[in-house]
Design a protein around this motif. Structure first.
Motif, PDB file in Angstrom:
ATOM      1  N   ILE A  73       0.859  -1.177   0.000  1.00  0.00           N
ATOM      2  CA  ILE A  73       0.000   0.000   0.000  1.00  0.00           C
ATOM      3  C   ILE A  73       0.902   1.236   0.000  1.00  0.00           C
ATOM      4  N   GLY A  74       0.915   1.956  -1.120  1.00  0.00           N
ATOM      5  CA  GLY A  74       1.754   3.138  -1.238  1.00  0.00           C
ATOM      6  C   GLY A  74       2.802   2.980  -2.316  1.00  0.00           C
ATOM      7  N   ALA A  75       2.891   3.964  -3.216  1.00  0.00           N
ATOM      8  CA  ALA A  75       3.845   3.905  -4.334  1.00  0.00           C
ATOM      9  C   ALA A  75       4.876   5.019  -4.234  1.00  0.00           C
TER      10      ALA A  75
ATOM     11  N   GLY B  28       7.275   2.315  -0.449  1.00  0.00           N
ATOM     12  CA  GLY B  28       6.520   1.218  -1.033  1.00  0.00           C
ATOM     13  C   GLY B  28       7.164   0.621  -2.269  1.00  0.00           C
ATOM     14  N   THR B  29       7.655   1.463  -3.161  1.00  0.00           N
ATOM     15  CA  THR B  29       8.262   0.923  -4.389  1.00  0.00           C
ATOM     16  C   THR B  29       9.573   0.201  -4.092  1.00  0.00           C
ATOM     17  N   SER B  30      10.290   0.629  -3.045  1.00  0.00           N
ATOM     18  CA  SER B  30      11.526  -0.065  -2.675  1.00  0.00           C
ATOM     19  C   SER B  30      11.226  -1.465  -2.164  1.00  0.00           C
ATOM     20  N   VAL B  31      10.193  -1.593  -1.324  1.00  0.00           N
ATOM     21  CA  VAL B  31       9.794  -2.915  -0.842  1.00  0.00           C
ATOM     22  C   VAL B  31       9.314  -3.780  -2.009  1.00  0.00           C
TER      23      VAL B  31
ATOM     24  N   VAL C  40       0.899  -3.156  -6.158  1.00  0.00           N
ATOM     25  CA  VAL C  40       1.091  -1.867  -5.498  1.00  0.00           C
ATOM     26  C   VAL C  40      -0.181  -1.050  -5.660  1.00  0.00           C
ATOM     27  N   ILE C  41      -0.713  -0.584  -4.543  1.00  0.00           N
ATOM     28  CA  ILE C  41      -1.976   0.164  -4.530  1.00  0.00           C
ATOM     29  C   ILE C  41      -1.708   1.589  -4.063  1.00  0.00           C
ATOM     30  N   ASP C  42      -2.196   2.568  -4.815  1.00  0.00           N
ATOM     31  CA  ASP C  42      -2.005   3.964  -4.424  1.00  0.00           C
ATOM     32  C   ASP C  42      -3.157   4.798  -4.976  1.00  0.00           C
ATOM     33  N   ALA C  43      -3.590   5.769  -4.188  1.00  0.00           N
ATOM     34  CA  ALA C  43      -4.707   6.627  -4.607  1.00  0.00           C
ATOM     35  C   ALA C  43      -4.293   7.620  -5.680  1.00  0.00           C
ATOM     36  N   ALA C  44      -2.992   7.890  -5.799  1.00  0.00           N
ATOM     37  CA  ALA C  44      -2.502   8.855  -6.786  1.00  0.00           C
ATOM     38  C   ALA C  44      -2.533   8.245  -8.190  1.00  0.00           C
ATOM     39  N   PRO C  45      -2.379   9.094  -9.217  1.00  0.00           N
ATOM     40  CA  PRO C  45      -2.409   8.580 -10.596  1.00  0.00           C
ATOM     41  C   PRO C  45      -1.118   7.896 -11.032  1.00  0.00           C
ATOM     42  N   GLY C  46      -0.082   7.962 -10.214  1.00  0.00           N
ATOM     43  CA  GLY C  46       1.186   7.348 -10.572  1.00  0.00           C
ATOM     44  C   GLY C  46       2.117   7.310  -9.378  1.00  0.00           C
ATOM     45  N   PRO C  47       3.338   6.781  -9.561  1.00  0.00           N
ATOM     46  CA  PRO C  47       4.263   6.672  -8.433  1.00  0.00           C
ATOM     47  C   PRO C  47       4.887   8.017  -8.069  1.00  0.00           C
ATOM     48  N   GLY C  48       5.346   8.119  -6.825  1.00  0.00           N
ATOM     49  CA  GLY C  48       6.106   9.288  -6.416  1.00  0.00           C
ATOM     50  C   GLY C  48       5.302  10.537  -6.237  1.00  0.00           C
ATOM     51  N   HIS C  49       4.087  10.424  -5.758  1.00  0.00           N
ATOM     52  CA  HIS C  49       3.312  11.599  -5.371  1.00  0.00           C
ATOM     53  C   HIS C  49       3.455  11.736  -3.852  1.00  0.00           C
TER      54      HIS C  49
END
Length: 638
Positions: free
Chosen positions: A250-252, A256-259, A272-281
């Motif tokens: 949960i979290g990009a 989260g992306t490192s894990v 990987v689940i994230d409310a944002a439209p992409g990684p690193g928000h």
């Protein structure tokens, strides 16, 4: 564990054999080091046969020396079509070689040239502690421990299949053949563990037997008539049951992306689940963040973990780039200036005490600091030549790309709650629909972890941070990152980042003029007069919310299933939520923590040797707050 690492000083005997002046002994027999490695350590441990068909195989060596046993083992593993999927090699060395000396020594074995060159290319800074190195496309993991074995082995968490006892002779280095050390080896055994050594010393044999190893004399190599080889016959704890190799993260962001990337590297399927439209928000959306360690005179836990995180992070970004997934970052160096003359003296004392390699850390006076920055400064401080800035979203994207098809993303999906049904966790959206399910879940969703009921025991605080964006021209000063109760970056895409504020429990998302003013005040403290041209009312910037912990250390590990525990309860005895983990509390140091924390958590989940000392792992255990009152969190970028 001593922080000062003294590199070995070696010479050669009249026969040309590498010789240690510290221990008055040779590094290998006159009959040939390569042959000795193959006969004593590989054949003595029944290799390569014993690793064949295995998912992983772990070897522990008590003296790395020239690295010959590792190189020989790696080459044998590469040549074996039935090899295990993953080879772990752990080795301890109190006095490691410098890279240039290794190059000279490795020239004696041209058949190992490719392995030796790769080892030297990734040879870590000669600093105390555990250094994890991924080689051969990540299929071979070398865990080098620089320090005294009697200090290091009690801190090691691993299950070992084969032991290489290869210290200097018992008469020259008795500590490496002591009952204390043998007891530590017995603590680390996996079922069926084997042991081998060139020594046939009777005291060594009896010491091993007392620790549970049955070691018999067998033919030695070359002119040495006998050696010892055997198996562990004592009681071995059962291996933990394996879960299905799928996980939800949960979290990009960088956590989260490192894990996710580290689990994917082990063959896991990760969603990987994230409310944002992409990684690193979110907190990982800044244009540039600082990447450097934070030393201390007493080499406290914060210093040790940031050092390990920094060095592993360098290695991780090199590997991402080599795999075709480069991170946007600038290895321009980081200058950490003293706040006042008293701190300047302390910073100088830290460098003098630890004597770290100059390419890792050195002290510079005000004159040299000004030359590095290209701007007048009042005091000197620490110079980290390999430090720099990182664009966090690029690290997030590179991590996901490196995971390839093993990582599935669910962007634009908001986690409402988790439910454990049977052996799986199910992530539900606010509408009540299922997003995804898996036996393992990692909560790496920043301050959002506070809304997950199962994580209620964790004292995660939200820290608002506003960064000011200053218009900047290419090549303008400073061309390095400079820190002093705040930080300022070099020019990145026409903008220089300065900041950052740190306001606990403030949920406002708007840019504030008073916080721009605060950042400019910090900037003027860092570089006197530099902030004068900027109007706080006209500046752009960014606001993020960082998950902070009371003691400034991350919260990484299994989440407790209780909210109260007796203060004397061992951490290992605190009940945990099955298959539920946290990667949180990174505060303002997410970039230096993230890559190593991903490796640590993936190692815990997968059952691999851990990449940090046990006391440091315990210091970051999310359950620690059940056993001690939380301390106030510091609100500083330093």
């Amino acid at each position: 564990m001593s922080t000062k690492i003294i590199p070995t000083q070696f010479s050669r005997t009249d026969e040309g054999i590498p010789y240690s002046t510290l221990f008055d002994d040779v590094y290998h027999t006159a009959d040939g080091g390569l042959g000795q490695s193959r006969h004593v350590f590989l054949a003595g441990n029944g290799l390569p046969l014993r690793w064949q068909g295995q998912a992983r195989f772990t070897i522990l060596e008590t003296g790395f020396g020239l690295g010959l046993n590792f190189l020989t083992t790696w080459a044998a593993w590469q040549d074996d079509p039935s090899r295990c999927a993953h080879l772990h090699f752990i080795s301890v060395e109190k006095h490691p070689f410098r890279t240039e000396d290794l190059a000279q020594l490795h020239a004696s074995w041209p058949e190992l040239a490719s392995q030796a060159e790769a080892l030297r290319r990734h040879w870590p800074a000669l600093t105390a502690g555990i250094h994890r190195i991924h080689l051969d496309g990540g299929r071979v993991t070398l865990t080098l421990i620089f320090g005294d074995a009697l200090d290091a082995l009690p801190q090691l968490d691993a299950r070992v299949n084969a032991f290489y006892l290869d210290g200097f002779a018992p008469a020259c280095n008795p500590e490496l053949w002591s009952a204390t050390l043998f007891a530590q080896l017995a603590r680390l055994v996996a079922p069926g563990a084997s042991i081998a050594t060139w020594s046939a010393n009777g005291d060594v044999r009896r010491g091993l037997q007392a620790a549970g190893f049955v070691a018999e004399r067998c033919p030695g190599f070359g002119g040495k008539r006998e050696m010892l080889a055997g198996r562990f016959r004592g009681t071995v704890p059962p291996s933990p049951a394996e879960t299905g190799r799928s996980a939800l993260v949960i979290g990009a962001g960088v956590a989260g992306t490192s894990v996710a990337e580290r689990l994917a590297a082990r063959g896991w399927q990760v969603t990987v689940i994230d409310a944002a439209p992409g990684p690193g928000h979110g907190a990982s959306g800044n244009k540039a963040g600082v990447f450097r360690p934070l030393p201390s005179l007493d080499d406290n836990r914060l210093a040790r973990i940031t050092r390990a995180g920094f060095l592993y992070g360098l290695h991780h970004m090199e590997n991402l780039s080599a795999a075709g997934h480069p991170v946007r970052w600038g290895q321009c160096g980081v200058l950490h200036l003293a706040r006042d003359t008293k701190q300047e003296g302390k910073m100088h004392a830290v460098v003098d005490a630890h004597q770290a390699p100059a390419d890792y850390l050195r002290f510079v006076d005000a004159g040299e600091a000004a030359q590095i920055v290209g701007w007048p400064v009042a005091l000197g401080g620490w110079w980290f030549p390999d430090g720099g800035w990182i664009k966090p979203p690029s690290l997030c994207a590179a991590n996901l790309a490196a995971g390839g098809e093993r990582i599935t993303t669910r962007f634009g999906q908001t986690l409402d709650h988790l439910e454990r049904i049977g052996e799986e966790w199910i992530a539900f959206a606010p509408s009540g629909t299922e997003i995804a399910r898996a036996p393992v879940v990692v909560l790496a969703n920043g301050v959002g972890i506070r809304a997950v009921s199962q994580a209620a025991p964790l004292p995660v605080r939200s820290a608002r941070g506003q960064v000011s964006h200053l218009p900047a021209s290419v090549g303008s000063a400073p061309r390095v990152v400079v820190c002093r109760l705040g930080y300022v970056s070099p020019e990145v895409d026409g903008v220089r980042c300065a900041g950052a504020t740190f306001l606990a429990d403030d949920d406002g998302t708007e840019l504030r003029e008073d916080e721009h003013r605060e950042n400019l005040t910090k900037l003027d403290f860092i570089l006197p007069g530099y902030a004068a041209p900027y109007d706080p009312a006209q500046l752009d910037g960014r606001v993020g919310f960082r998950p902070a912990s009371p003691d400034r250390l991350p919260m990484v590990g299994a989440i407790p299933a209780v909210s109260i525990a007796e203060k004397i309860t061992p951490l290992a005895d605190i009940p945990r939520q099955p298959g539920l983990y946290a990667a949180s509390g990174f505060g303002a140091r997410g970039l230096v923590w993230a890559s190593l924390m991903g490796e640590l958590l993936a190692s815990q989940i997968h059952g691999d040797p851990l990449p940090l000392e046990r006391e440091l792992v315990d210091a970051m255990d999310p359950a620690r707050y059940l056993l001690k009152p939380p301390r106030p969190s510091a609100g500083s970028e330093e």
